[in-house]
Write an enzyme that holds these catalytic residues in place. Structure first.
Site, mmCIF file in Angstrom:
data_model
loop_
_atom_site.group_PDB
_atom_site.id
_atom_site.type_symbol
_atom_site.label_atom_id
_atom_site.label_comp_id
_atom_site.label_asym_id
_atom_site.label_seq_id
_atom_site.Cartn_x
_atom_site.Cartn_y
_atom_site.Cartn_z
ATOM 1 N N HIS A 54 -1.571 -2.263 -9.809
ATOM 2 C CA HIS A 54 -2.544 -1.698 -8.872
ATOM 3 C C HIS A 54 -3.767 -2.590 -8.810
ATOM 4 O O HIS A 54 -4.172 -3.140 -9.834
ATOM 5 C CB HIS A 54 -2.963 -0.286 -9.303
ATOM 6 C CG HIS A 54 -3.563 0.493 -8.185
ATOM 7 N ND1 HIS A 54 -4.890 0.392 -7.859
ATOM 8 C CD2 HIS A 54 -3.003 1.349 -7.300
ATOM 9 C CE1 HIS A 54 -5.114 1.176 -6.814
ATOM 10 N NE2 HIS A 54 -4.002 1.756 -6.452
ATOM 11 N N HIS A 78 0.879 -1.184 0.000
ATOM 12 C CA HIS A 78 0.000 0.000 0.000
ATOM 13 C C HIS A 78 0.911 1.227 0.000
ATOM 14 O O HIS A 78 1.677 1.439 -0.928
ATOM 15 C CB HIS A 78 -0.908 -0.112 1.238
ATOM 16 C CG HIS A 78 -2.052 0.832 1.314
ATOM 17 N ND1 HIS A 78 -2.420 1.672 0.293
ATOM 18 C CD2 HIS A 78 -2.956 1.084 2.319
ATOM 19 C CE1 HIS A 78 -3.483 2.383 0.657
ATOM 20 N NE2 HIS A 78 -3.821 2.039 1.891
ATOM 21 N N ASP A 136 3.107 5.830 -6.999
ATOM 22 C CA ASP A 136 4.235 5.802 -6.071
ATOM 23 C C ASP A 136 5.571 5.611 -6.752
ATOM 24 O O ASP A 136 6.617 5.880 -6.158
ATOM 25 C CB ASP A 136 4.007 4.741 -4.997
ATOM 26 C CG ASP A 136 2.963 5.219 -4.022
ATOM 27 O OD1 ASP A 136 2.905 6.441 -3.814
ATOM 28 O OD2 ASP A 136 2.196 4.402 -3.499
#
Ligand code: CMC
Length: 425
Positions: free
Chosen positions: A307, A266, A365
């Site tokens: 994802h 995460h 990210d």
């Protein structure tokens, strides 16, 4: 609600169950299975892949099409035309503020940026080399011991004050985690600066010198905040909702969200991206790491790729990539060796059949890690910055949960342990 129904027939049972089908503003219909428990049946969905755990009007994602909307507004438009304070207002209130509402909101947040002086002593209880996420988790949880006057979860005004406090104080706490780790004095917030500038000041300023924020870096920081602000019912937000469902105080709930965010699957991914780039070390080692990522017997995954929800592309990553290029150019870092590895990895993964077939695109990210590294933020602070940005999402969902009738969250299970048996002897 529509008149549509779903029908469920279970082998061995006479009855065909008629289940209502609910219809939202966007997204797939949901089959309402609540009545099944009274018929002696549970549904089974580990990882909540097909389960809508609540109804929510805050954020919508269409993973297949790569769409992310807050209050109906596409994330790309918010990142281009708005700023983080406006997005916070939108998530909390459901509408963008007018000029007067925005000025009042910004001023309210600025008036809450300092933390109780006693809270700063709390840091001394931690080792200086403790992970800043561990420290942040503890310090945010401890806020409930400092702000007793906003803990009535049934009072809408208390909930609002609590949201203001969290949005305002979380950058101060995040920067304190960093300053503590390097043994430098905490910097009091400066209310003449905007939210992102003030955060950079508290991170990089010191009492001996004047600090002038770089507008390109402050803008990139604001974009990072916007792009991480909310993402509907992800693991940490669901954790906050579940913790909140027991009536736990908001600061404790946000601390639980921080803990859930920490994992590398995460929010910990941005830190894991940089650790991975350092481990790769040189562009010539990339094929070896790609092979590891593709090997089904090797647990290694390319961090920053893939994802659960976005199966096409991550719309946040597109915005972040542009911001990343701006920052690298501003800092003259286009040739930084680690960043070169990142670019090469991105190129190879986007062309490699394994990644293309599985639709494993770089996620937000991947780029946020590169930007944060370029700005000079240490790797172990990356997830702290994600937590800072996501606090508004968490508190908005927590507030939404408590604004309408609700009940404690209590998932069921498929029991696979021993059947009832007698104690031996
Ligand atoms: N590297 C290599 N293979 C991967 C990766 C990856 N990063 N991600 C998924 N796969 C493979 C996986 O092995 C599986 O292959 P196969 O079908 O042959 O078994 C297939 O792709 C589908 O993966 P999955 O495990 O079903 O996907 P998931 O939805 O359970 O996991 C994920 C999603 C984000 C946890 C995963 O893609 C991952 O671990 N990525 C790396 C960590 C990361 O970057 N996380 C940040 C997400 S963005 C921030 C946020 O919103 O929290």
């Amino acid at each position: 609600m529509t008149d549509k129904k779903a029908y469920l027939k279970v082998d061995g049972l006479e009855e065909t169950f008629e289940l209502p089908v609910l219809h939202g503003t966007e997204g797939p219909d949901v089959v309402d299975v609540r009545a099944l428990t009274s018929k002696g049946l549970f549904t089974y969905d580990p990882g909540f892949v097909s389960t809508a755990a609540c109804d929510s009007g805050i954020t919508f994602i269409d993973g297949g099409k790569g769409i992310l909307l807050h209050g109906g507004y596409p994330i790309e438009q918010l990142a281009e035309k708005s700023d983080y304070m406006e997005v916070c207002y939108l998530l909390l209130n459901g509408e963008l503020p007018n000029a007067e509402q925005k000025a009042k909101f910004v001023s309210t947040i600025k008036n809450h940026t300092m933390v109780h002086e006693q809270l700063s002593h709390f840091f001394n209880g931690f080792r200086r080399d403790g992970h800043p996420m561990a420290i942040m988790c503890g310090v945010v949880g401890a806020l409930s011991a400092f702000y007793h006057d906003s803990l009535d979860i049934n009072d809408a005004h208390h909930r609002e004050v609590c949201a203001f406090r969290l949005i305002a104080k979380i950058p101060t706490i995040a920067a304190m985690c960093y300053k503590y780790s390097i043994g430098m004095p905490f910097m009091y917030p400066r209310n003449d600066l905007n939210y992102a500038e003030n955060f950079l000041y508290m991170m990089f300023g010191n009492p001996c010198e004047e600090y002038v924020p770089n507008p390109v870096l402050a803008k990139a920081m604001d974009k990072i905040f916007i792009l991480h602000a909310d993402h509907e019912q992800n693991a940490s937000t669901s954790t906050v909702r579940l913790a909140g469902s027991s009536g736990a105080n908001p600061f404790a709930c946000i601390a639980s969200g921080i803990a859930a965010l920490w994992g590398p699957a995460h929010g910990g991914a941005n830190e894991a991206v940089l650790t991975m780039l350092e481990e790769i070390g040189d562009a010539e080692n990339i094929p070896e790491f790609i092979a590891k990522a593709k090997d089904p017997n090797d647990p290694f995954r390319l961090m920053g790729f893939g994802h659960r929800v976005y199966r096409n592309f991550d719309p946040r990553a597109k915005v972040m990539k542009v911001s990343c290029d701006e920052v690298l150019k501003e800092l003259g870092l286009e040739n930084d060796p680690l960043l070169k590895i990142a670019k090469e990895l991105e190129r190879i993964a986007l062309e490699d059949e394994y990644f293309v077939e599985r639709k494993l695109y770089p996620n937000v990210d991947f780029y946020s890690g590169i930007i944060l590294k370029a700005i000079g933020i240490p790797t172990n602070m990356f997830t702290v910055i994600f937590a800072l940005s996501r606090t508004i999402g968490w508190i908005s969902h927590w507030n939404e949960f408590h604004s309408s009738p609700n009940r404690i969250g209590r998932p069921r299970q498929l029991y696979t342990g021993p059947a009832k048996r007698d104690y031996p002897g």
